[in-house]
Design a protein around this motif. Structure first.
Motif, PDB file in Angstrom:
ATOM      1  N   LEU A 201       0.845  -1.184   0.000  1.00  0.00           N
ATOM      2  CA  LEU A 201       0.000   0.000   0.000  1.00  0.00           C
ATOM      3  C   LEU A 201       0.885   1.240   0.000  1.00  0.00           C
ATOM      4  CD1 LEU A 201      -3.018   0.950   0.292  1.00  0.00           C
ATOM      5  CD2 LEU A 201      -2.569   1.093   2.750  1.00  0.00           C
ATOM      6  N   THR A 202       0.643   2.155  -0.937  1.00  0.00           N
ATOM      7  CA  THR A 202       1.436   3.374  -1.017  1.00  0.00           C
ATOM      8  C   THR A 202       0.946   4.398   0.011  1.00  0.00           C
ATOM      9  OG1 THR A 202       0.007   4.395  -2.691  1.00  0.00           O
ATOM     10  CG2 THR A 202       1.792   2.967  -3.469  1.00  0.00           C
ATOM     11  N   ASP A 203       1.723   5.461   0.190  1.00  0.00           N
ATOM     12  CA  ASP A 203       1.375   6.491   1.172  1.00  0.00           C
ATOM     13  C   ASP A 203       0.064   7.197   0.829  1.00  0.00           C
ATOM     14  OD1 ASP A 203       3.677   5.905   2.560  1.00  0.00           O
ATOM     15  OD2 ASP A 203       4.860   7.503   1.620  1.00  0.00           O
ATOM     16  N   ASP A 204      -0.265   7.279  -0.454  1.00  0.00           N
ATOM     17  CA  ASP A 204      -1.509   7.949  -0.850  1.00  0.00           C
ATOM     18  C   ASP A 204      -2.667   6.968  -1.021  1.00  0.00           C
ATOM     19  OD1 ASP A 204      -0.573   6.691  -3.089  1.00  0.00           O
ATOM     20  OD2 ASP A 204      -0.716   8.428  -4.410  1.00  0.00           O
ATOM     21  N   GLY A 205      -2.504   5.732  -0.522  1.00  0.00           N
ATOM     22  CA  GLY A 205      -3.622   4.789  -0.489  1.00  0.00           C
ATOM     23  C   GLY A 205      -3.844   3.997  -1.754  1.00  0.00           C
ATOM     24  N   ARG A 206      -2.853   3.901  -2.622  1.00  0.00           N
ATOM     25  CA  ARG A 206      -2.991   3.096  -3.840  1.00  0.00           C
ATOM     26  C   ARG A 206      -2.402   1.707  -3.608  1.00  0.00           C
ATOM     27  NH1 ARG A 206       0.178   4.674  -7.538  1.00  0.00           N
ATOM     28  NH2 ARG A 206       1.293   6.258  -6.328  1.00  0.00           N
ATOM     29  N   LEU A 207      -3.037   0.718  -4.218  1.00  0.00           N
ATOM     30  CA  LEU A 207      -2.581  -0.664  -4.066  1.00  0.00           C
ATOM     31  C   LEU A 207      -2.749  -1.391  -5.386  1.00  0.00           C
ATOM     32  CD1 LEU A 207      -1.579  -2.746  -1.905  1.00  0.00           C
ATOM     33  CD2 LEU A 207      -3.955  -3.459  -1.694  1.00  0.00           C
ATOM     34  N   GLU A 208      -1.625  -1.932  -5.890  1.00  0.00           N
ATOM     35  CA  GLU A 208      -1.668  -2.722  -7.121  1.00  0.00           C
ATOM     36  C   GLU A 208      -2.174  -4.130  -6.803  1.00  0.00           C
ATOM     37  OE1 GLU A 208      -0.941  -2.110 -10.326  1.00  0.00           O
ATOM     38  OE2 GLU A 208      -0.466   0.019 -10.004  1.00  0.00           O
ATOM     39  N   VAL A 209      -3.185  -4.562  -7.539  1.00  0.00           N
ATOM     40  CA  VAL A 209      -3.784  -5.883  -7.336  1.00  0.00           C
ATOM     41  C   VAL A 209      -3.802  -6.633  -8.662  1.00  0.00           C
ATOM     42  CG1 VAL A 209      -5.913  -7.112  -6.760  1.00  0.00           C
ATOM     43  CG2 VAL A 209      -5.195  -5.167  -5.377  1.00  0.00           C
ATOM     44  N   ILE A 210      -3.491  -7.911  -8.604  1.00  0.00           N
ATOM     45  CA  ILE A 210      -3.602  -8.779  -9.773  1.00  0.00           C
ATOM     46  C   ILE A 210      -4.602  -9.882  -9.443  1.00  0.00           C
ATOM     47  CG2 ILE A 210      -2.406 -10.386 -11.314  1.00  0.00           C
ATOM     48  CD1 ILE A 210       0.160  -8.834 -10.773  1.00  0.00           C
ATOM     49  N   VAL A 211      -5.612 -10.005 -10.280  1.00  0.00           N
ATOM     50  CA  VAL A 211      -6.592 -11.091 -10.154  1.00  0.00           C
ATOM     51  C   VAL A 211      -6.366 -12.040 -11.324  1.00  0.00           C
ATOM     52  CG1 VAL A 211      -9.018 -11.724  -9.999  1.00  0.00           C
ATOM     53  CG2 VAL A 211      -8.258  -9.509  -9.110  1.00  0.00           C
ATOM     54  N   ARG A 212      -6.044 -13.294 -11.036  1.00  0.00           N
ATOM     55  CA  ARG A 212      -5.908 -14.304 -12.081  1.00  0.00           C
ATOM     56  C   ARG A 212      -7.133 -15.212 -12.010  1.00  0.00           C
ATOM     57  NH1 ARG A 212      -0.659 -16.970 -13.579  1.00  0.00           N
ATOM     58  NH2 ARG A 212      -1.378 -16.218 -15.604  1.00  0.00           N
ATOM     59  N   PHE A 213      -7.737 -15.462 -13.163  1.00  0.00           N
ATOM     60  CA  PHE A 213      -9.023 -16.162 -13.170  1.00  0.00           C
ATOM     61  C   PHE A 213      -9.067 -17.208 -14.269  1.00  0.00           C
ATOM     62  CE2 PHE A 213      -9.274 -12.375 -15.769  1.00  0.00           C
ATOM     63  CZ  PHE A 213      -9.958 -12.767 -16.905  1.00  0.00           C
ATOM     64  N   ASP A 214      -9.854 -18.243 -14.018  1.00  0.00           N
ATOM     65  CA  ASP A 214     -10.061 -19.336 -14.964  1.00  0.00           C
ATOM     66  C   ASP A 214     -11.019 -18.841 -16.043  1.00  0.00           C
ATOM     67  OD1 ASP A 214     -10.721 -21.668 -16.336  1.00  0.00           O
ATOM     68  OD2 ASP A 214     -10.773 -22.903 -14.525  1.00  0.00           O
ATOM     69  N   HIS A 215     -10.495 -18.694 -17.271  1.00  0.00           N
ATOM     70  CA  HIS A 215     -11.301 -18.126 -18.362  1.00  0.00           C
ATOM     71  C   HIS A 215     -12.447 -19.045 -18.771  1.00  0.00           C
ATOM     72  CE1 HIS A 215     -12.309 -15.232 -21.226  1.00  0.00           C
ATOM     73  NE2 HIS A 215     -11.144 -15.023 -21.800  1.00  0.00           N
ATOM     74  N   ARG A 216     -12.417 -20.301 -18.366  1.00  0.00           N
ATOM     75  CA  ARG A 216     -13.534 -21.200 -18.661  1.00  0.00           C
ATOM     76  C   ARG A 216     -14.738 -20.860 -17.807  1.00  0.00           C
ATOM     77  NH1 ARG A 216     -10.204 -26.613 -17.503  1.00  0.00           N
ATOM     78  NH2 ARG A 216      -9.883 -25.337 -15.633  1.00  0.00           N
ATOM     79  N   VAL A 217     -14.510 -20.205 -16.672  1.00  0.00           N
ATOM     80  CA  VAL A 217     -15.585 -19.901 -15.727  1.00  0.00           C
ATOM     81  C   VAL A 217     -16.139 -18.497 -15.929  1.00  0.00           C
ATOM     82  CG1 VAL A 217     -16.151 -19.668 -13.270  1.00  0.00           C
ATOM     83  CG2 VAL A 217     -14.619 -21.491 -14.022  1.00  0.00           C
ATOM     84  N   ILE A 218     -15.276 -17.540 -16.239  1.00  0.00           N
ATOM     85  CA  ILE A 218     -15.688 -16.138 -16.258  1.00  0.00           C
ATOM     86  C   ILE A 218     -14.844 -15.383 -17.275  1.00  0.00           C
ATOM     87  CG2 ILE A 218     -14.069 -15.392 -14.465  1.00  0.00           C
ATOM     88  CD1 ILE A 218     -16.343 -13.674 -13.288  1.00  0.00           C
ATOM     89  N   ASP A 219     -15.376 -14.259 -17.753  1.00  0.00           N
ATOM     90  CA  ASP A 219     -14.681 -13.425 -18.725  1.00  0.00           C
ATOM     91  C   ASP A 219     -14.093 -12.185 -18.051  1.00  0.00           C
ATOM     92  OD1 ASP A 219     -15.409 -15.172 -20.811  1.00  0.00           O
ATOM     93  OD2 ASP A 219     -17.346 -14.165 -21.018  1.00  0.00           O
ATOM     94  N   ALA A 220     -13.298 -11.438 -18.817  1.00  0.00           N
ATOM     95  CA  ALA A 220     -12.580 -10.287 -18.262  1.00  0.00           C
ATOM     96  C   ALA A 220     -13.524  -9.161 -17.853  1.00  0.00           C
ATOM     97  CB  ALA A 220     -11.547  -9.784 -19.261  1.00  0.00           C
TER      98      ALA A 220
END
Length: 258
Positions: A201-220
């Motif tokens: 978490l950065t000082d200004d409240g930003r947070l890089e997040v990566i979500v990896r998902f099974d493309h057979r179940v759901i789309d982007a």
């Protein structure tokens, strides 16, 4: 070049088997910067703020409560089908050392949306510090990893291919991050269907997040929409719960007076 042969330990066999099982899962990555100023303020004001693994486990479970796709597994035996769970099952990656060797084990957290955030945090922190043999999930995983190779393959096939074992051993989502050890992106693989990782978490409240998902179940597109919902939950329900952690203590201090 001469070298020496070394035996592969049970924790490394666990990771090797996990990587083998993950090869067949078509994971797609979605990266986004979350703006979490309200959450950052709540954590900064808390005397003992919960860790981000617990925060994301509960927040994802809260979003999944109203989104069945986030509780859905792709299972291919006896025929390809979806298996929808009644509640979220999170698998949290925990860094440990066994016999002087660094390793990663998984701790299961079931229905985190129904638990106090402090309890979710205690489950994860307990798995980080308790003796390995006292954590039931660790014992199960290591017991399988100590099996001979043919038996391990059968056990992993059953865990990946049957509905209930798939949910019990791999869950409906995972959380993995190295932010506690330093900044940097992590794009982990998993048997699916979802795994989250995050930076610091950065000082200004930003947070890089990566979500990896099974493309057979759901789309982007749904993932992008649900990540927006995740950001909202973090800044409202989770931030409010963290703000409430110290209220009893503050009330006692105010009642006691100067």
């Amino acid at each position: 070049m001469r070298g020496r042969t070394r035996r592969i330990s049970a924790p490394r066999r666990l990771i090797a088997d996990l990587m083998h099982a993950s090869q067949a899962v078509p994971l797609i990555s979605y990266r986004r910067t979350l703006h979490l100023a309200p959450l950052a303020r709540a954590r900064a004001a808390a005397a003992s703020p919960p860790g981000f693994a617990a925060i994301f486990a509960k927040a994802f479970s809260l979003v999944a409560r109203d989104e069945p796709l986030l509780r859905t597994l792709y299972v291919d035996f006896p025929w390809p089908h979806f298996f929808e769970l009644p509640k979220s099952v999170g698998m949290i990656a925990v860094a440990r050392r066994i016999d002087g060797e660094d390793c990663v084990l998984m701790q299961k957290v079931t229905a985190a949306d129904t638990l106090p955030l402090t309890e979710v945090d205690a489950i994860i922190r307990g798995a980080s510090t308790a003796p390995i043999e006292t954590v039931p999930m660790f014992r199960k995983l290591l017991r399988i990893s100590r099996m001979p190779w043919p038996l391990r393959r059968i056990a992993w096939w059953a865990g990946m291919s049957l509905d209930r074992p798939r949910a019990n051993f791999f869950g409906s989502f995972g959380v993995s991050s190295v932010s506690a050890f330093g900044p940097g992106d992590l794009c982990p693989v998993s048997p699916g269907p979802y795994i989250l990782s995050y930076d610091r978490l950065t000082d200004d409240g930003r947070l890089e997040v990566i979500v990896r998902f099974d493309h057979r179940v759901i789309d982007a597109a749904p993932i992008a929409r649900l990540t927006t919902r995740l950001e909202q939950v973090l800044n409202t329900l989770i931030a409010a719960e963290i703000e409430g952690l110290d209220r009893p203590a503050r009330a006692l201090r105010a009642a006691a007076g100067p």
